[in-house]
Design a protein around this motif. Structure first.
Motif, PDB file in Angstrom:
ATOM      1  N   TYR A 100      -5.084   2.120  -5.346  1.00 45.44           N
ATOM      2  CA  TYR A 100      -4.055   3.075  -5.774  1.00 45.44           C
ATOM      3  C   TYR A 100      -3.682   2.841  -7.234  1.00 45.44           C
ATOM      4  CZ  TYR A 100      -2.727   5.252  -1.288  1.00 45.44           C
ATOM      5  OH  TYR A 100      -2.692   5.996  -0.143  1.00 45.44           O
ATOM      6  N   LEU A 101      -3.460   1.582  -7.590  1.00 42.74           N
ATOM      7  CA  LEU A 101      -3.067   1.257  -8.962  1.00 42.74           C
ATOM      8  C   LEU A 101      -4.155   1.655  -9.959  1.00 42.74           C
ATOM      9  CD1 LEU A 101      -1.490  -2.258  -8.297  1.00 42.74           C
ATOM     10  CD2 LEU A 101      -0.265  -0.145  -8.809  1.00 42.74           C
ATOM     11  N   SER A 102      -5.399   1.430  -9.590  1.00 44.49           N
ATOM     12  CA  SER A 102      -6.515   1.810 -10.466  1.00 44.49           C
ATOM     13  C   SER A 102      -6.584   3.321 -10.647  1.00 44.49           C
ATOM     14  CB  SER A 102      -7.837   1.295  -9.888  1.00 44.49           C
ATOM     15  OG  SER A 102      -7.859  -0.112  -9.863  1.00 44.49           O
ATOM     16  N   GLN A 103      -6.338   4.053  -9.564  1.00 44.17           N
ATOM     17  CA  GLN A 103      -6.359   5.514  -9.636  1.00 44.17           C
ATOM     18  C   GLN A 103      -5.254   6.038 -10.549  1.00 44.17           C
ATOM     19  OE1 GLN A 103      -6.168   6.973  -5.611  1.00 44.17           O
ATOM     20  NE2 GLN A 103      -8.164   6.122  -5.054  1.00 44.17           N
ATOM     21  N   ILE A 104      -4.076   5.415 -10.458  1.00 42.38           N
ATOM     22  CA  ILE A 104      -2.967   5.829 -11.327  1.00 42.38           C
ATOM     23  C   ILE A 104      -3.319   5.570 -12.781  1.00 42.38           C
ATOM     24  CG2 ILE A 104      -0.578   5.318 -11.974  1.00 42.38           C
ATOM     25  CD1 ILE A 104      -0.088   4.687  -8.976  1.00 42.38           C
ATOM     26  N   ILE A 147      -0.182  12.646 -11.036  1.00 37.61           N
ATOM     27  CA  ILE A 147      -0.348  11.185 -10.971  1.00 37.61           C
ATOM     28  C   ILE A 147      -0.496  10.680  -9.537  1.00 37.61           C
ATOM     29  CG2 ILE A 147       0.564   8.952 -11.691  1.00 37.61           C
ATOM     30  CD1 ILE A 147      -0.096  10.882 -14.003  1.00 37.61           C
ATOM     31  N   LEU A 148       0.505  10.918  -8.712  1.00 32.97           N
ATOM     32  CA  LEU A 148       0.484  10.438  -7.327  1.00 32.97           C
ATOM     33  C   LEU A 148       1.313  11.378  -6.465  1.00 32.97           C
ATOM     34  CD1 LEU A 148      -0.428   8.083  -5.425  1.00 32.97           C
ATOM     35  CD2 LEU A 148       1.826   7.066  -5.852  1.00 32.97           C
ATOM     36  N   VAL A 185       1.516   4.699   1.403  1.00 34.13           N
ATOM     37  CA  VAL A 185       2.340   3.495   1.296  1.00 34.13           C
ATOM     38  C   VAL A 185       2.913   3.297  -0.109  1.00 34.13           C
ATOM     39  CG1 VAL A 185       1.202   2.265   3.177  1.00 34.13           C
ATOM     40  CG2 VAL A 185       0.286   2.069   0.861  1.00 34.13           C
ATOM     41  N   LEU A 186       2.291   3.887  -1.130  1.00 35.84           N
ATOM     42  CA  LEU A 186       2.829   3.811  -2.483  1.00 35.84           C
ATOM     43  C   LEU A 186       3.452   5.132  -2.871  1.00 35.84           C
ATOM     44  CD1 LEU A 186       0.251   1.771  -4.627  1.00 35.84           C
ATOM     45  CD2 LEU A 186       2.172   0.972  -3.255  1.00 35.84           C
ATOM     46  N   GLN A 187       4.692   5.091  -3.325  1.00 35.29           N
ATOM     47  CA  GLN A 187       5.395   6.299  -3.728  1.00 35.29           C
ATOM     48  C   GLN A 187       6.281   5.992  -4.930  1.00 35.29           C
ATOM     49  OE1 GLN A 187       5.195   9.518  -2.445  1.00 35.29           O
ATOM     50  NE2 GLN A 187       3.466   8.695  -1.281  1.00 35.29           N
ATOM     51  N   PHE A 188       6.363   6.956  -5.849  1.00 32.73           N
ATOM     52  CA  PHE A 188       7.277   6.829  -6.978  1.00 32.73           C
ATOM     53  C   PHE A 188       8.682   7.256  -6.566  1.00 32.73           C
ATOM     54  CE2 PHE A 188       3.378   6.856  -9.562  1.00 32.73           C
ATOM     55  CZ  PHE A 188       3.687   5.859 -10.476  1.00 32.73           C
ATOM     56  N   SER A 189       9.670   6.549  -7.079  1.00 31.84           N
ATOM     57  CA  SER A 189      11.067   6.902  -6.828  1.00 31.84           C
ATOM     58  C   SER A 189      11.475   8.088  -7.689  1.00 31.84           C
ATOM     59  CB  SER A 189      11.966   5.711  -7.163  1.00 31.84           C
ATOM     60  OG  SER A 189      11.945   5.474  -8.575  1.00 31.84           O
ATOM     61  N   SER A 190      12.649   8.627  -7.421  1.00 28.85           N
ATOM     62  CA  SER A 190      13.206   9.666  -8.299  1.00 28.85           C
ATOM     63  C   SER A 190      13.389   9.076  -9.695  1.00 28.85           C
ATOM     64  CB  SER A 190      14.552  10.154  -7.763  1.00 28.85           C
ATOM     65  OG  SER A 190      14.384  10.759  -6.500  1.00 28.85           O
ATOM     66  N   SER A 191      13.032   9.844 -10.692  1.00 29.23           N
ATOM     67  CA  SER A 191      13.046   9.335 -12.065  1.00 29.23           C
ATOM     68  C   SER A 191      14.462   9.255 -12.628  1.00 29.23           C
ATOM     69  CB  SER A 191      12.185  10.221 -12.958  1.00 29.23           C
ATOM     70  OG  SER A 191      12.702  11.536 -12.988  1.00 29.23           O
ATOM     71  N   LYS A 192      14.585   8.437 -13.668  1.00 27.29           N
ATOM     72  CA  LYS A 192      15.841   8.304 -14.390  1.00 27.29           C
ATOM     73  C   LYS A 192      15.570   8.439 -15.883  1.00 27.29           C
ATOM     74  CE  LYS A 192      18.111   5.275 -11.038  1.00 27.29           C
ATOM     75  NZ  LYS A 192      18.797   3.975 -10.816  1.00 27.29           N
TER      76      LYS A 192
END
Length: 292
Positions: free
Chosen positions: A63-67, A98-99, A105-112
């Motif tokens: 996942y990290l490599s794909q990002i 991006i994702l 299992v990997l998800q980005f949180s709401s941005s700030k």
């Protein structure tokens, strides 16, 4: 002095939707003034595995490599073209390019969005990495991420000199990574299990948190979990042994006592406080070595 706006989103490993457990493992930062992405992730992925044994480190790295690859393929003219979307709809941009928010299992949180006065982009990235990622033993978002593996390591440390091959030669008396499946098919992992009339499954629970609300929520979640697994305990003659860490802050003792009282009402559950792990381990040793 330059006003440097930046937008960031935390990449989380979401281990259990049932328990609501997640760990910060990465951070994506966008600097509008420089039209620049910075992606940092924890170099200590093994720490996730020490907390959750069933984690596939290989899957996370993929996942990290794909990002990283997707960020590298975004050309500067494309970033410039999407500048408005990046600044005003960063979450949608991540989901689209991006994702995707697809329940993995990997998800980005709401941005700030925030501002840094006089700091360059690398300083901004270093500060956010230090604050949010797992590379240092520290409190993150109100939880302590390193205490629970310490509890199970304490237990296993007392048993580590045993000859487990000999102990299990006639019948299985000691297990690593024992799995229990509930009625709906969901699988739950326990670090160790040992036989003594009942099969005793070990689960560490740290209440060394920063807020009373966090202690209450963790107690309720575990109360629900072991209530859900009570039928499996009765059917398979299991006992759930909870290795418990107290809070460091004395102001949280009252909430901790309440949480402990709640867990003590559970059937087929034994509470083992951190200071009693050595005594508990000796019971396991005596049972495991009784006939060898």
């Amino acid at each position: 002095m330059e006003n440097n706006q930046y937008i960031y989103s935390i990449l989380k490993y979401k281990h259990s939707l049932l328990l609501g457990e997640s760990l910060n493992i990465g951070i994506l930062i966008y600097i509008p003034n420089e039209e620049k992405f910075i992606f940092r992730y924890s170099k200590s992925l093994s720490r996730i595995k020490s907390i959750y044994d069933i984690v596939s480190e290989k899957t996370i790295k993929q996942y990290l490599s794909q990002i990283e690859l997707k960020l590298q393929t975004l050309k500067s003219d494309e970033i410039h073209f999407y500048q408005n979307e990046l600044v005003n709809f960063f979450d949608k941009f991540i989901d689209k390019f991006i994702l995707p928010q697809d329940g993995s299992v990997l998800q980005f949180s709401s941005s700030k969005t925030s501002y840094s006065y006089g700091n360059d982009s690398e300083t901004i990235a270093n500060n956010l990495t230090s604050k949010y990622l797992l590379d240092k033993e520290k409190h993150i978002a109100g939880i302590t991420t390193t205490k629970e593996p310490i509890l199970v390591k304490k237990f296993y440390g007392y048993l580590s000199s045993l000859d487990f091959e000999r102990i299990n030669q006639n019948a299985n008396k000691f297990y690593k990574n024992y799995k229990v499946r509930n009625e709906t098919g969901n699988e739950f992992n326990f670090d160790y299990a040992w036989q003594n009339g009942t099969l005793n499954l070990i689960k560490p629970i740290s209440f060394d948190l920063k807020e009373s609300k966090g202690i209450a929520e963790k107690a309720y979640k575990n109360f629900g979990l072991f209530t859900d697994l009570s039928n499996e305990a009765s059917s398979n003659n299991l006992r759930y042994d909870l290795l418990i860490a107290r809070p460091t802050l004395k102001s949280l003792y009252r909430e901790f006592d309440h949480a402990l009282g709640l867990l003590e009402t559970l059937q087929r559950v034994e509470i083992v406080l951190e200071e009693n792990i050595e005594k508990y381990s000796q019971k396991a040793i005596n049972a495991l070595t009784l006939d060898i």
